[in-house]
Design a protein around this motif. Structure first.
Motif, PDB file in Angstrom:
ATOM      1  N   GLU A  18      47.728  35.290  91.694  1.00 24.39           N
ATOM      2  CA  GLU A  18      49.030  35.483  91.040  1.00 24.39           C
ATOM      3  C   GLU A  18      48.898  36.292  89.747  1.00 24.39           C
ATOM      4  OE1 GLU A  18      51.484  35.107  92.765  1.00 24.39           O
ATOM      5  OE2 GLU A  18      51.346  33.301  93.969  1.00 24.39           O
ATOM      6  N   GLU A  19      47.811  36.121  89.014  1.00 27.52           N
ATOM      7  CA  GLU A  19      47.587  36.934  87.816  1.00 27.52           C
ATOM      8  C   GLU A  19      47.448  38.409  88.186  1.00 27.52           C
ATOM      9  OE1 GLU A  19      44.136  35.134  86.020  1.00 27.52           O
ATOM     10  OE2 GLU A  19      45.343  33.629  84.965  1.00 27.52           O
ATOM     11  N   ALA A  20      46.669  38.686  89.221  1.00 24.59           N
ATOM     12  CA  ALA A  20      46.485  40.070  89.677  1.00 24.59           C
ATOM     13  C   ALA A  20      47.803  40.638  90.194  1.00 24.59           C
ATOM     14  CB  ALA A  20      45.414  40.128  90.768  1.00 24.59           C
ATOM     15  N   PHE A  21      48.529  39.839  90.947  1.00 19.56           N
ATOM     16  CA  PHE A  21      49.828  40.259  91.474  1.00 19.56           C
ATOM     17  C   PHE A  21      50.805  40.553  90.338  1.00 19.56           C
ATOM     18  CE2 PHE A  21      54.111  38.705  92.606  1.00 19.56           C
ATOM     19  CZ  PHE A  21      54.480  39.751  93.423  1.00 19.56           C
ATOM     20  N   HIS A  42      55.275  32.979  83.552  1.00 17.00           N
ATOM     21  CA  HIS A  42      55.563  33.498  84.892  1.00 17.00           C
ATOM     22  C   HIS A  42      54.398  33.259  85.862  1.00 17.00           C
ATOM     23  CE1 HIS A  42      58.508  36.493  86.855  1.00 17.00           C
ATOM     24  NE2 HIS A  42      58.014  35.685  87.755  1.00 17.00           N
ATOM     25  N   VAL A  43      53.179  33.510  85.445  1.00 15.01           N
ATOM     26  CA  VAL A  43      52.026  33.295  86.332  1.00 15.01           C
ATOM     27  C   VAL A  43      51.907  31.818  86.696  1.00 15.01           C
ATOM     28  CG1 VAL A  43      49.500  33.373  86.511  1.00 15.01           C
ATOM     29  CG2 VAL A  43      50.747  35.343  85.612  1.00 15.01           C
ATOM     30  N   ILE A  70      66.478  29.636  92.189  1.00 12.57           N
ATOM     31  CA  ILE A  70      67.759  30.259  92.547  1.00 12.57           C
ATOM     32  C   ILE A  70      68.346  30.977  91.333  1.00 12.57           C
ATOM     33  CG2 ILE A  70      70.150  29.799  93.227  1.00 12.57           C
ATOM     34  CD1 ILE A  70      69.001  27.462  94.960  1.00 12.57           C
ATOM     35  N   GLN A  71      68.350  30.295  90.202  1.00 15.24           N
ATOM     36  CA  GLN A  71      68.978  30.864  89.006  1.00 15.24           C
ATOM     37  C   GLN A  71      68.248  32.102  88.482  1.00 15.24           C
ATOM     38  OE1 GLN A  71      72.011  29.998  88.347  1.00 15.24           O
ATOM     39  NE2 GLN A  71      71.777  28.469  89.957  1.00 15.24           N
ATOM     40  N   VAL A  72      66.925  32.137  88.556  1.00 15.96           N
ATOM     41  CA  VAL A  72      66.213  33.316  88.038  1.00 15.96           C
ATOM     42  C   VAL A  72      66.440  34.546  88.918  1.00 15.96           C
ATOM     43  CG1 VAL A  72      64.452  32.024  86.778  1.00 15.96           C
ATOM     44  CG2 VAL A  72      63.966  32.781  89.102  1.00 15.96           C
TER      45      VAL A  72
END
Length: 152
Positions: A18-21, A42-43, A70-72
């Motif tokens: 996820e960090e790389a993404f 976020h990560v 959903i909200q984000v």
């Protein structure tokens, strides 16, 4: 059978992916409008969601809840190009981490991101609550996928 979470190497391995993404999406011109700046958590949130979806701890549900997701996405107006690019970079991050050698795992990750980006896109375009995707919980992904996730 081993969960996707365990096969991937658990939380630490998924966090690295996820960090790389996340670094990829922040630098990507197609996704820049969706990810205009680095957000401190976020990560963590991406890692928690993926871990839970792959059969790991339910931290995303406990600490954020699905309504947060959903909200984000509401009102982001995700385009087809952005949705496809997001999925492409997601798979690229897993590939670079050496996690897509197993064909069944590759297919599970691909179907996971395809489904997730379609849900996010639908929610991003919804003008009313009735237009939102009906999914209201973190989907549980397994080795053999069809178009819809398992419930809880």
């Amino acid at each position: 059978m081993t969960s996707l979470y365990t096969h991937a190497g658990g939380e630490e391995a998924l966090r690295k992916v996820e960090e790389a993404f996340y670094a990829k999406v922040l630098a990507d011109p197609v996704l820049k409008s969706l990810f205009p700046q680095r957000r401190p958590h976020h990560v963590d949130h991406l890692s928690w969601f993926t871990a839970e979806s792959f059969g790991g701890p339910d931290r995303f549900t406990r600490e954020l809840g699905f309504d947060h997701l959903i909200q984000v996405h509401r009102h982001l107006a995700i385009t087809d190009e952005q949705r496809e690019r997001f999925a492409e970079l997601y798979l690229e991050a897993f590939e670079e981490a050496g996690l897509l050698d197993d064909e069944a795992f590759r297919e599970a990750v691909r179907s996971h991101v395809e489904f997730g980006t379609r849900v996010a896109q639908q929610n991003s375009l919804a003008k009313t609550d009735a237009e939102l995707h009906p999914l209201r919980e973190v989907p549980r992904w397994t080795w053999e996928r069809d178009s819809e996730p398992e419930k809880g």
